[in-house]
Design a protein around this motif. Structure first.
Motif, PDB file in Angstrom:
ATOM      1  N   HIS A   1      45.976 140.150  28.423  1.00  7.77           N
ATOM      2  CA  HIS A   1      47.204 140.022  29.201  1.00  7.77           C
ATOM      3  C   HIS A   1      46.964 139.500  30.617  1.00  7.77           C
ATOM      4  CE1 HIS A   1      50.160 141.073  26.073  1.00  7.77           C
ATOM      5  NE2 HIS A   1      49.299 142.042  25.453  1.00  7.77           N
ATOM      6  N   ILE A   2      46.037 140.289  31.418  1.00 10.23           N
ATOM      7  CA  ILE A   2      45.850 139.666  32.691  1.00 10.23           C
ATOM      8  C   ILE A   2      45.303 138.577  33.000  1.00 10.23           C
ATOM      9  CG2 ILE A   2      44.692 140.623  34.859  1.00 10.23           C
ATOM     10  CD1 ILE A   2      44.519 143.418  33.741  1.00 10.23           C
ATOM     11  N   LYS A   3      44.825 137.755  31.784  1.00  7.94           N
ATOM     12  CA  LYS A   3      44.011 136.677  32.022  1.00  7.94           C
ATOM     13  C   LYS A   3      45.188 135.330  31.743  1.00  7.94           C
ATOM     14  CE  LYS A   3      39.609 138.263  30.822  1.00  7.94           C
ATOM     15  NZ  LYS A   3      38.775 138.383  29.776  1.00  7.94           N
ATOM     16  N   GLY A   4      46.299 135.972  31.111  1.00 10.66           N
ATOM     17  CA  GLY A   4      47.286 135.128  30.632  1.00 10.66           C
ATOM     18  C   GLY A   4      47.080 134.441  29.281  1.00 10.66           C
ATOM     19  N   LEU A   5      46.256 135.130  28.559  1.00 10.68           N
ATOM     20  CA  LEU A   5      45.669 134.765  27.282  1.00 10.68           C
ATOM     21  C   LEU A   5      46.406 135.396  26.026  1.00 10.68           C
ATOM     22  CD1 LEU A   5      42.024 133.924  27.964  1.00 10.68           C
ATOM     23  CD2 LEU A   5      43.864 132.198  27.008  1.00 10.68           C
ATOM     24  N   ALA A   6      47.442 136.291  26.338  1.00 10.33           N
ATOM     25  CA  ALA A   6      48.038 137.085  25.382  1.00 10.33           C
ATOM     26  C   ALA A   6      49.632 137.118  25.422  1.00 10.33           C
ATOM     27  CB  ALA A   6      47.363 138.451  25.589  1.00 10.33           C
ATOM     28  N   ALA A   7      50.048 137.495  24.133  1.00  9.95           N
ATOM     29  CA  ALA A   7      51.506 137.742  23.995  1.00  9.95           C
ATOM     30  C   ALA A   7      51.678 138.993  23.090  1.00  9.95           C
ATOM     31  CB  ALA A   7      52.485 136.748  23.908  1.00  9.95           C
ATOM     32  N   ASP A   8      52.766 139.718  23.094  1.00  7.58           N
ATOM     33  CA  ASP A   8      53.202 140.667  21.938  1.00  7.58           C
ATOM     34  C   ASP A   8      54.504 140.007  21.670  1.00  7.58           C
ATOM     35  OD1 ASP A   8      50.795 142.222  22.843  1.00  7.58           O
ATOM     36  OD2 ASP A   8      52.258 143.444  24.283  1.00  7.58           O
ATOM     37  N   ILE A   9      54.474 140.093  20.280  1.00 11.31           N
ATOM     38  CA  ILE A   9      55.618 139.129  19.647  1.00 11.31           C
ATOM     39  C   ILE A   9      56.364 139.964  18.535  1.00 11.31           C
ATOM     40  CG2 ILE A   9      54.648 136.888  20.244  1.00 11.31           C
ATOM     41  CD1 ILE A   9      53.697 136.635  17.298  1.00 11.31           C
ATOM     42  N   GLN A  10      57.644 139.601  18.388  1.00 16.37           N
ATOM     43  CA  GLN A  10      58.310 140.034  17.312  1.00 16.37           C
ATOM     44  C   GLN A  10      59.026 138.692  16.463  1.00 16.37           C
ATOM     45  OE1 GLN A  10      60.866 142.699  19.754  1.00 16.37           O
ATOM     46  NE2 GLN A  10      59.759 144.503  18.925  1.00 16.37           N
ATOM     47  N   ILE A  11      59.231 138.928  15.250  1.00 18.63           N
ATOM     48  CA  ILE A  11      59.885 137.768  14.655  1.00 18.63           C
ATOM     49  C   ILE A  11      60.881 138.622  13.743  1.00 18.63           C
ATOM     50  CG2 ILE A  11      59.806 135.973  12.787  1.00 18.63           C
ATOM     51  CD1 ILE A  11      56.715 135.693  14.161  1.00 18.63           C
ATOM     52  N   LYS A  12      62.322 138.110  13.966  1.00 21.80           N
ATOM     53  CA  LYS A  12      63.379 138.628  13.170  1.00 21.80           C
ATOM     54  C   LYS A  12      62.986 138.827  11.720  1.00 21.80           C
ATOM     55  CE  LYS A  12      68.133 139.071  13.304  1.00 21.80           C
ATOM     56  NZ  LYS A  12      69.564 138.406  13.915  1.00 21.80           N
ATOM     57  N   ASN A  13      63.283 139.712  10.922  1.00 22.18           N
ATOM     58  CA  ASN A  13      63.082 139.823   9.560  1.00 22.18           C
ATOM     59  C   ASN A  13      61.806 139.801   9.001  1.00 22.18           C
ATOM     60  OD1 ASN A  13      66.028 140.204   9.243  1.00 22.18           O
ATOM     61  ND2 ASN A  13      66.140 138.172   9.537  1.00 22.18           N
ATOM     62  N   LEU A  14      60.839 139.719  10.004  1.00 24.14           N
ATOM     63  CA  LEU A  14      59.411 139.977   9.638  1.00 24.14           C
ATOM     64  C   LEU A  14      58.762 141.029  10.152  1.00 24.14           C
ATOM     65  CD1 LEU A  14      57.804 136.372   9.854  1.00 24.14           C
ATOM     66  CD2 LEU A  14      58.417 137.615   7.819  1.00 24.14           C
TER      67      LEU A  14
END
Length: 128
Positions: free
Chosen positions: A69-82
């Motif tokens: 995340h510090i390097k800008g290479l990551a994301a935490d994601i959510q997808i509705k209904n999954l």
């Protein structure tokens, strides 16, 4: 600033409100392009709960000092209904098939961590 068809730079900014360093932007573009590929594959919107984190915010939320995340290479994601585990399965499949850049996939109860560090890393922090 629009990065891809469905993602804007503001979605990737640190949740503490600080300014993102210019040197991180090229990595953010890698994440945005890969997430756009994922969105095109699953044909559903992707919510980013966390992406770039400055070192101070990363420490505050308990992130490791070497966080992608510090390097800008990551994301935490959510997808509705999954379920997050289903999202992780799709991401891993897309990485194996070369449609997404190789990287990390972290399984959590309420989100899926994805990063594009260039080599595989896997972990499961689910409690259920």
């Amino acid at each position: 600033m629009k990065l891809t068809e469905n993602f804007s730079l503001h979605e990737f900014e640190c949740n503490c409100g600080c300014e993102m360093p210019d040197k991180v932007l090229s990595n953010i573009k890698i994440v945005a392009n890969n997430l756009q590929e994922l969105r095109n594959t699953i044909d559903k919107p992707i919510k980013l709960t966390n992406a770039y984190r400055c070192p101070e915010h990363n420490a505050k939320v308990g992130g490791v000092p070497s966080s992608q995340h510090i390097k800008g290479l990551a994301a935490d994601i959510q997808i509705k209904n999954l379920k997050p585990s289903d999202v992780a399965d799709v991401v891993e499949h897309e990485m194996v098939n070369g449609r997404l850049k190789h990287g990390g996939v972290g399984r959590y109860d309420t989100f899926t961590h994805v990063d594009f560090r260039g080599y595989n890393a896997r972990w499961d922090k689910t409690t259920k």
